[in-house]
Structure formats: C-alpha cells, structure tokens
Write a protein that holds these residues in place. Sequence first.
Motif, PDB file in Angstrom:
ATOM      1  N   PHE A 244       0.842  -1.180   0.000  1.00  0.00           N
ATOM      2  CA  PHE A 244       0.000   0.000   0.000  1.00  0.00           C
ATOM      3  C   PHE A 244       0.885   1.240   0.000  1.00  0.00           C
ATOM      4  CE2 PHE A 244      -2.369   3.308   2.214  1.00  0.00           C
ATOM      5  CZ  PHE A 244      -3.585   3.250   1.545  1.00  0.00           C
ATOM      6  N   PRO A 245       0.620   2.315  -0.711  1.00  0.00           N
ATOM      7  CA  PRO A 245      -0.508   2.560  -1.619  1.00  0.00           C
ATOM      8  C   PRO A 245      -0.154   2.345  -3.096  1.00  0.00           C
ATOM      9  CG  PRO A 245       0.569   4.619  -1.096  1.00  0.00           C
ATOM     10  CD  PRO A 245       1.425   3.525  -0.512  1.00  0.00           C
ATOM     11  N   VAL A 298       3.861   1.676   9.198  1.00  0.00           N
ATOM     12  CA  VAL A 298       2.565   2.202   8.755  1.00  0.00           C
ATOM     13  C   VAL A 298       2.166   1.557   7.433  1.00  0.00           C
ATOM     14  CG1 VAL A 298       1.390   4.274   7.945  1.00  0.00           C
ATOM     15  CG2 VAL A 298       2.825   4.375   9.975  1.00  0.00           C
ATOM     16  N   VAL A 299       3.151   1.501   6.488  1.00  0.00           N
ATOM     17  CA  VAL A 299       2.868   0.893   5.188  1.00  0.00           C
ATOM     18  C   VAL A 299       2.452  -0.571   5.372  1.00  0.00           C
ATOM     19  CG1 VAL A 299       3.960   0.125   3.048  1.00  0.00           C
ATOM     20  CG2 VAL A 299       4.346   2.435   3.864  1.00  0.00           C
ATOM     21  N   ALA A 302      -1.084  -0.770   6.821  1.00  0.00           N
ATOM     22  CA  ALA A 302      -2.060  -0.370   5.803  1.00  0.00           C
ATOM     23  C   ALA A 302      -2.190  -1.437   4.726  1.00  0.00           C
ATOM     24  CB  ALA A 302      -1.633   0.961   5.183  1.00  0.00           C
ATOM     25  N   THR A 303      -1.066  -2.050   4.335  1.00  0.00           N
ATOM     26  CA  THR A 303      -1.109  -3.091   3.306  1.00  0.00           C
ATOM     27  C   THR A 303      -1.908  -4.293   3.778  1.00  0.00           C
ATOM     28  OG1 THR A 303       1.099  -2.394   2.676  1.00  0.00           O
ATOM     29  CG2 THR A 303       0.325  -4.452   1.743  1.00  0.00           C
ATOM     30  N   THR A 306      -5.802  -3.020   4.179  1.00  0.00           N
ATOM     31  CA  THR A 306      -6.493  -2.739   2.916  1.00  0.00           C
ATOM     32  C   THR A 306      -6.579  -4.002   2.080  1.00  0.00           C
ATOM     33  OG1 THR A 306      -4.415  -2.026   1.965  1.00  0.00           O
ATOM     34  CG2 THR A 306      -5.878  -0.307   2.763  1.00  0.00           C
TER      35      THR A 306
END
Lengths: 527, 139
Positions: A244-245, A298-299, A302-303, A306
């Motif tokens: 992500f993202p 954080v990545v 989030a990965t 999501t």
Amino acid sequence: MAASDYSVDLSQAMRMDAVPPGDWLMIAPLVITILGGALCLMARKNTDSQPKIAIIFLTLLVLACAGLLARVLDKGVLTMVAGNWLPPFGIAFTVDAMGATLALTSSIVALAAAVFGINDIDSSGRRYGFYPFLLLLMTGVCGAFLTGDIFNLYVWFEVLLISSFGLLVLGNERAQLDGAVKYALLNIIATTLFLIATGLLYGILGTLNMADIARKTASSGVDGPLMTVAVLYFLAFAMKAAAFPVNFWLPASYHTPRIVVAAVFAGLLTKVGVYALLRIFGLLMPEARLVLSDLIAVVAIATMLTGVIGALAQTDLRRLLGYLVISGIGSMLAGLAMGTGPAMAGAIFYAVHSILVMTALYMTAGVMRGLGGSYSLRELGGLYRASPLLAAAFLMLAFAVSGLPPFSGFWPKVLLVDAALRDGHGWIAGAILLTGLLTTIAVGRVWIYAFWRGGAEGTADGQLTASLAVPREVGGAAVWMPIALLLGLVVIIGLQPEFMMQVAQRGASTLVEPLGYLRSVFGDIVQ
Amino acid sequence: MRTVIFRTIAPYLAALMVLFSIFVLLRGHNEPGGGFIGGLIAASAFAIYGIACGVAAVRRAITFHPMSISAAGLFLAGLSGLPSLFTGQPFMTSQWWYVHMLGVEVPLSTPLFFDIGVYLVVVGSISSIALALEERESD
C-alpha cells in the motif's frame, strides 16, 4: 597471440584458488533454467514434448536448489565470482540461507506449475511460449535470490519482468491486454526507479557489490544522499511487492491470465520484491531501515488491512485471492519494520509460506472453476458434493492462509506477533491478529458460498441444483499432483516447523549480523 | 520497393552483409565488433532480402524459424560458461585452446562461443520482428 607472450601476476587481480565443484550449485539454477528454456523454445512447434522438457529441467532445478540449501546450511554463506575476478570488481553470486530457501521454494512452485500447465495450457498457449517463459521467469527469480551484486539484481528483475509480460498476455484476450498494460507500466516505473537509485548509489559509494556496500555504509553512516537512495529503493520495491498505496496494479492484472500463470505470479513475483527489501534494508543499509522503520510499519499495517478488506469486498475468486496476496505482503513488511532477528526470521518464514499457499490457492480456484463453471462467488455452489476432496484441500489452504494451526501460516505469525510484543510494537501485533481474523472471514465466505451452498446465488438451504449433482471431469493427476505437492508441504511445515524455523533464523541472522556474508565475499580480511 | 534494380542487387547485397557480419563477429574479441553488432548486420541483411524478394523467400533461405535460431544461440551462450567446471574455476571463466590449422595458430576460446551465441540470439530475435512486420505490410 600465444599465452606465453604474457607474464602477469594474476594473483593481484584474480582469486587463484580452485573452486570446489559443489560451489557450482550456486550457478546451477541459472544454467539449468536458461538451457531448459532454450530447449523448450527450440521445440516450440512440438507442443507435446515441451512439458516433458520443462518438467525434467525444473526437477533438476529443485534438486540443485535443495543441494544448494544443504550446502549453505553446512558451510555458511557461499560466494562465487564470475571469471575469478576479485570482488568488488568481479560480479559475485553470494548465497545465504534466505536466498537459498526462497530459491528452493520458488523452484518447487515452478515445478508444480509446469505439471499443472499440462492441463491448463492448450497447444496454442504452448506454441506461444508458456514453458520457455516459465523457465526463463525462473532464471530471473533464482538469479535475484542468489546474486550478490545490486546491478546484477536489476538484471534479474528485468529477466523476470520480460518473461512475466509474455506469460501475462498468453491467450491474447482483451482483458489480458488491459491488465498487461497496467502491470507493465507500473512495473517499468518501479524498475526505472530501481535503476536510478542504483546509479545514485554507485555514484556515492563507487561499488555495486552488496557486501562492499554493506561494509561502506557501516563505516560511513547514512547521510542525506544515501537516505534518498534508500527511499527510492523502498518506493521501487514496495511497488514490486505490491505494498500500500502502490499496489493497484496487482488486483488490476492478476485475474486476467490463465489460472496457472496467475498462480505462479501470486506465488513468486511479489516475494522477489519483498526479498529485495529485506536484502537492502536488512543487509545493505540497516541504518536507513532504523530511520524508516515507522514509515515501513505504517505501510505494512495499511497493506495488511487494505488487502484483507479488499478481499472481503470481492465476488470474483481470483480478485479475492489477489487481495489476500497483498495482505500477506503486509505481514512480511511488518517483520522488516521491526528489524530484529526473530522478526526478520518471521518475514522470511512468511514469504516461504505465502509462496506455497497462494500458488496452491490459485490452482484450487482453477479446479473450482473447472467444476463449477465460474470464478464468481455468485454463480459457484455445490462444490462440496461435487468433490469432497477439493473441499478438504480448500479448507486446509484456507486455514493456512488465515494463519490457523496446524498449517504453515501459523508459525510465521507466531514469530511476528511474538517479536512485535517483545519490542513493544503492540499496534503491529494487533494488526497481524486482526488481519488473520478478517482473512478467516474472507476465505470462510468462499467456503460457505462455493462449497456449502447447493448452487448459484438464490439456492435455498438444503437444496442441490441438479447440474452439480453429477461430478464433472477436472483433469486427473496433472491437476491433483501439484496441489497435493504444495498442500503436503503446507501441512508438513505446519506440523514440523523446526527445520523451517532454523533455516529462517539462519537467514535472518545473516541480515542482522552480516560478518559471515562479508567474509564469504572478501575472505578473512574483514574484521 | 520492388524495382528490377533492387531485386537484382538485393541477394548479392544480403550475401555480402552476412559475410561482413561474420567478419565483424570474429574480429570482435580484440577490436571493435562482436556478436551483438554482427547479429544486427546479419538481421538487416535478412530484412533487405525480405523487402526485395518477399518474406517467404527469406524464411526458405534461413531454413529454421528465427525464434529457433535465437533459442539455439541462447543454448550455446549458456553452454559456453560450463567448460571451466572441469578446471576448478568459477562459471564463465574463459578457456583457451590454441589449434594449429594449415600452419596457422588459431586461438579458440569460450568467449568466442559466447559471442556466437549472442550473434545468433540477435539475428533470430531481430529478424523475427522484422519479418513479422514485413509480412503485415505485404498483406
């Protein structure tokens, strides 16, 4: 010009000691796949012999990788420098436990795919090069796992990228070309960033050899320019790994090719990106990883989230699995974000698990489509009655991908959660556990709709639509053997995790304590 | 394009270019040249022949499918790294043989075979693309 015309002291420029034949195992994966790929290409018109050639060479590949792993575990990190030129000038292949393990896992997956392809790829697909592309893809994948030179890593990325383009458009349908354009564009951007970063790195440090880079960054520290390079690398490989993202290319393309191609991609391609991240931030620039660790965390979270939420929203089985691939990448990045030995071991273990399970899940999806006639969860149904064996296989893989015991997904999650709680990363531990729960729900949906429900959407409970009451033909041994092979490994790793634990810890210890890696390249001069 | 002059000259021109490409390939070890540029010259020879006399004539003339030529080149290049296995040296370490032929010493080496492999890969892949494009045009 006879050889006697010269008398040069070669020991200044070259390693003069003999190379034991066993060290050739390092290069064997590349030689085997290149020669096998070339033979398959020459036999392009002979579509019956291609699978045989491919399976023979991929079996050799599995044996070579297994031998290599055994040798690495026995002798420590191995190095071979092409043409005997002294590193850092000669291009080095440096193999540690992490590289050898991932190469072995990938080669097993490729062998399974070659067998599965007998049924899935028709003769026109073979004429357009499924088997040559598969073998050359493995050249790129194995090369990336085994090389000890960062520019060489770029070359192997290109090799695997070009082969993957060929595999992706096999069949030439409109949706495939659409998916291939997105896939190709984003991957070329990522590869270009990788190349730019490598150019900058060479400009700053004057070397491309990984061990030499690790040595120089350890003594010089990481300043502004090197941080820029590190961030560029992170962006490039995050794109490759579908973090992500920058992961939208994956769900946009992975549902378009033949199912066996999707299975290989889901198993291998993103993990090569994760491997590169582990190698660069674990070994080459550990200080940059310290600076970036919050961002990576954080990545990663989030990965994970999501990915799994995307999976919950999908009704197409292949898209759903694509999102689960992404979610798994998040767990591996979480290991990198923490960066301790056990966390890195968890990431390596998770990569092995994810390669096996995702490939097997895509193959199972192919069989489900063969039985139920669709990939859509709205149209599937009654598969439990149609094939209880398939239902059992799917259920085991569903447990494995969710991280439930006693399958292979359980142990890496234990390692990661344990490492997170030890270091006070409660958020990461929580995210991993939440992702596990949501994954269970996502695959549980597939189980309920495709296996339990009697027929397509709208079938009442307890009913069975007539057409599915008669089991259809799904393809025999060529379909079941690869799934059984991968499933067997998933179960064995789940029940007997000690070996994989050891190997993953060996791999992680090379990243955290790189002295063995440096000594393997430069000899004992390194303190 | 198919004027009488061009059609008459093209076969000779193509033959000369192929000959020149082999010359460039062989001088490549110590002087400018080599497998890649030699392969490009040979591929353009096939392209010219294809423009003048049609793609079918080229395909007949080279016997094998260009893709198979490429594959054979890749195979040869891969094999050329292997002889050093038997001398206890790493992959792709060059090996030399000095052969006496007709009173002249001819140095043969594994880089030469690697270069021939590159030559074949380039000839095969570029002429495969060129012939496919020319075929479209003549439809």
